[in-house]
Scaffold this active site. Sequence first.
Site, PDB file in Angstrom:
ATOM      1  N   LYS A  30       0.847  -1.204   0.000  1.00  0.00           N
ATOM      2  CA  LYS A  30       0.000   0.000   0.000  1.00  0.00           C
ATOM      3  C   LYS A  30       0.877   1.247   0.000  1.00  0.00           C
ATOM      4  CE  LYS A  30      -2.307   1.904   3.599  1.00  0.00           C
ATOM      5  NZ  LYS A  30      -2.263   3.357   3.464  1.00  0.00           N
ATOM      6  N   ASP A  59      -3.266   4.360  -2.181  1.00  0.00           N
ATOM      7  CA  ASP A  59      -4.258   4.799  -1.182  1.00  0.00           C
ATOM      8  C   ASP A  59      -4.280   6.325  -1.120  1.00  0.00           C
ATOM      9  OD1 ASP A  59      -5.959   4.921   1.023  1.00  0.00           O
ATOM     10  OD2 ASP A  59      -4.384   4.438   2.464  1.00  0.00           O
ATOM     11  N   LYS A  61      -7.288   8.140  -1.604  1.00  0.00           N
ATOM     12  CA  LYS A  61      -8.623   8.545  -1.129  1.00  0.00           C
ATOM     13  C   LYS A  61      -9.126   9.799  -1.850  1.00  0.00           C
ATOM     14  CE  LYS A  61      -7.693   6.824   3.553  1.00  0.00           C
ATOM     15  NZ  LYS A  61      -6.228   6.628   3.549  1.00  0.00           N
ATOM     16  N   ASP A  64     -13.265  14.906  -4.831  1.00  0.00           N
ATOM     17  CA  ASP A  64     -13.305  16.176  -5.572  1.00  0.00           C
ATOM     18  C   ASP A  64     -14.586  16.172  -6.413  1.00  0.00           C
ATOM     19  OD1 ASP A  64     -12.504  18.571  -7.044  1.00  0.00           O
ATOM     20  OD2 ASP A  64     -10.463  18.107  -6.414  1.00  0.00           O
ATOM     21  N   THR A 118     -10.981   4.312   9.917  1.00  0.00           N
ATOM     22  CA  THR A 118     -10.912   3.498  11.143  1.00  0.00           C
ATOM     23  C   THR A 118     -10.391   4.290  12.346  1.00  0.00           C
ATOM     24  OG1 THR A 118      -8.884   2.649  10.149  1.00  0.00           O
ATOM     25  CG2 THR A 118     -10.757   1.175  10.189  1.00  0.00           C
ATOM     26  N   ARG A 208       2.043  -0.368  10.981  1.00  0.00           N
ATOM     27  CA  ARG A 208       2.949  -0.310  12.131  1.00  0.00           C
ATOM     28  C   ARG A 208       3.265  -1.660  12.776  1.00  0.00           C
ATOM     29  NH1 ARG A 208      -0.220   4.854  14.375  1.00  0.00           N
ATOM     30  NH2 ARG A 208      -1.800   3.778  13.130  1.00  0.00           N
TER      31      ARG A 208
HETATM   32  O1  C5P Z   1      -0.065   1.425  10.950  1.00  0.00           O
HETATM   33  P1  C5P Z   1      -1.482   0.955  10.665  1.00  0.00           P
HETATM   34  O2  C5P Z   1      -1.577  -0.560  10.587  1.00  0.00           O
HETATM   35  O3  C5P Z   1      -2.489   1.568  11.597  1.00  0.00           O
HETATM   36  O4  C5P Z   1      -1.739   1.498   9.193  1.00  0.00           O
HETATM   37  C1  C5P Z   1      -2.988   1.547   8.601  1.00  0.00           C
HETATM   38  C2  C5P Z   1      -2.843   2.153   7.249  1.00  0.00           C
HETATM   39  O5  C5P Z   1      -4.117   2.168   6.640  1.00  0.00           O
HETATM   40  C3  C5P Z   1      -2.329   3.598   7.231  1.00  0.00           C
HETATM   41  O6  C5P Z   1      -1.542   3.747   6.060  1.00  0.00           O
HETATM   42  C4  C5P Z   1      -3.596   4.436   7.105  1.00  0.00           C
HETATM   43  O7  C5P Z   1      -3.402   5.633   6.392  1.00  0.00           O
HETATM   44  C5  C5P Z   1      -4.490   3.507   6.287  1.00  0.00           C
HETATM   45  N1  C5P Z   1      -5.944   3.679   6.418  1.00  0.00           N
HETATM   46  C6  C5P Z   1      -6.578   3.654   7.637  1.00  0.00           C
HETATM   47  N2  C5P Z   1      -7.956   3.800   7.688  1.00  0.00           N
HETATM   48  C7  C5P Z   1      -8.667   3.930   6.568  1.00  0.00           C
HETATM   49  C8  C5P Z   1      -8.011   3.944   5.324  1.00  0.00           C
HETATM   50  C9  C5P Z   1      -6.634   3.797   5.284  1.00  0.00           C
HETATM   51  O8  C5P Z   1      -5.949   3.478   8.669  1.00  0.00           O
HETATM   52  N3  C5P Z   1      -9.989   3.980   6.619  1.00  0.00           N
END
Ligand code: C5P
Length: 228
Positions: A30, A59, A61, A64, A118, A208
């Site tokens: 991603k 990603d 998002k 517009d 999330t 992470r």
């Molecule tokens: O580090 P972590 O596992 O929390 O990463 C989640 C990834 O998913 C990040 O890159 C974040 O920008 C992305 N994301 C998210 N929630 C969403 C869409 C994308 O956390 N609804």
Amino acid sequence: MELCVALDLPSAEENLALAESLKAHNIWMKVGFRAYIRDGKLLIQALKKINPEFKIFLDLKLYDIPNTMADAAEEITKLGVDMFNIHASAGKIAMKTVMERLSTYEKRPLVLAVTALTSFDEENFSFIYEKGIYEKAEQFAKMSHENGLDGVVCSTFESRAIKNATSEHFLTLCPGIRPFGEDAGDQQRVATLELAKAEGVDFPVIGRPIYRDVNPVGKVERILQVLS
Ligand code: C5P
């Protein structure tokens, strides 16, 4: 279920080193705001060079006016990525315009719509959308399905209901996964890998818990074992 690793590290070198260490696995990568704004399409080309079987999820998002979104979707398609996303709240005309524009391409990327981030809790979500997360995510998912999108970005907790309200084949991509109960960070609605599996999640997105682990490769291998 197909693992998607979030490349959110502070430099291209670190993202590419992580990808290099994972090249034995044909997984999804991603590329989000941070990496794309900094490293652009060179990063995408470099990832495909490391392993041509890596699938790329861009990603960004998009949100517009419909024509601008369709223009961007077309440029994204030309990059050769495998999946990208738009915000469901951009509306159904935007969805239709994007999908119509991409229908002229023989091979187009999968298109997903973001329902509720999330990182939202109920209070902050309803301040903006004036509905609960669960109800609004389902409504957004139905709208995305009706307008030809391939799936949605949602939390694990909405995945099953969204499939029930649309189709078993309508894809759910879920961030906020803490595979083995790791620290949630800024995510509010986190789930383990076992739960994601039980809820029919198609793509668990994990950042992470992988790149902050002392052994990212070992962590990915443990994750792939649970998914197999
Ligand atoms: O580090 P972590 O596992 O929390 O990463 C989640 C990834 O998913 C990040 O890159 C974040 O920008 C992305 N994301 C998210 N929630 C969403 C869409 C994308 O956390 N609804």
